[in-house]
Design an enzyme around this catalytic site. Structure first.
Site: not given
Ligand SMILES: C[S@@+](CC[C@H](N)C(=O)[O-])C[C@H]1O[C@@H](n2cnc3c(N)ncnc32)[C@H](O)[C@@H]1O
Length: 238
Positions: A144, A180, A218-219
């Site tokens: 994120d 990105d 996906k992201f």
């Molecule tokens: C922007 S998404 C990217 C998902 C995937 N890696 C992609 O590229 O499609 C970031 C993910 O990290 C997870 N996330 C963020 N902080 C986290 C943490 N401290 N522990 C576990 N998951 C976390 C969020 O729930 C989210 O699903």
């Protein structure tokens, strides 16, 4: 389809209320298949923060190089990697229940054996479950971005987090990040370059291209649709 109150979702293990989190628990909508996957497959794939230090040999029933991914989202790229490298053991950590449900559902149907999952805050898992110098590879893809300046403190990549990761990597182990968001990439580069336990495989100050072993995520595809450039960062623990 059924609404799940994600805050009450029973499989997530969480024991510390934090002031600053790198995520927001979204009250996600689970498909019936994702919900059922917890009944069918969590017993085989799920790991609990509450069980404390992990013995990978017991969890996987074998010894093999260990790869850990934080924030696998809906899990398709992690599953593809686990299937492409059956000689390695993969641990995924994610707090978003629909993503965890999707991953274990697809992994279970495909009979994937070299994957285990925590549904918990990754920092808690690293601190309490993962042994020092045990990881061959760490991966964090498209975390994120928290793009507003006032939210930058919520970005998971911070000097202290990277130091913690270094203690978990074996000497020579790989740390692989991708994003990105240009401004987050610059921040990642600054933090990783400043960590003296790490060596940039692309040469000091350089980004890497996407290595063949990382599928598109996906992201990443969403970022590309928005016209964002993608940067990988690949470092080795000295
Ligand atoms: C922007 S998404 C990217 C998902 C995937 N890696 C992609 O590229 O499609 C970031 C993910 O990290 C997870 N996330 C963020 N902080 C986290 C943490 N401290 N522990 C576990 N998951 C976390 C969020 O729930 C989210 O699903």
């Amino acid at each position: 389809m059924q609404d799940e109150s994600a805050e009450d979702f029973p499989y997530r293990t969480e024991y510390k209320k934090k002031s600053i989190r790198s995520y927001v628990i979204r009250a996600g909508r689970m498909t019936e298949g994702q919900r059922r996957a917890f009944d069918t497959y969590w017993g085989g794939y799920g790991l609990s923060l509450f069980d404390g230090p992990l013995d990978p040999r017991a969890a996987f029933g074998r010894e093999a190089p260990l790869v850990l991914e934080i924030g696998f989202g809906m899990g398709d790229s992690l599953l593809a990697m686990a299937e492409a490298e059956p000689d390695k053991n993969f641990i995924g950590i994610e707090v978003h229940p629909p993503g965890v449900g999707r991953l274990i559902n697809n992994a279970g149907k495909a009979g994937v054996k070299n994957l285990r999952v925590y549904m918990a805050d990754a920092v808690d898992v690293l601190n309490d479950c993962i042994a020092d110098a045990s990881l061959d590879r760490f991966q964090l893809y498209f975390p994120d971005p928290w793009h507003k300046k006032k939210h930058h403190k919520r970005r998971i990549v911070q000097p202290e987090f990277v130091r913690l990761l270094c203690t978990k990597l074996k000497p020579g182990g790989l740390m692989h990040l991708a994003t990105d968001w240009e401004n987050y990439a610059e921040h990642m580069l600054e933090v990783l370059e400043a960590e003296e336990q790490l060596e940039n495989t692309a040469g000091a100050g350089n980004y890497s291209g996407r290595p063949p072993f990382r599928p598109e995520t996906k992201f990443e595809r969403r970022g590309q649709r928005l016209g964002h450039g993608v940067r990988d960062l690949l470092y080795r623990r000295r």
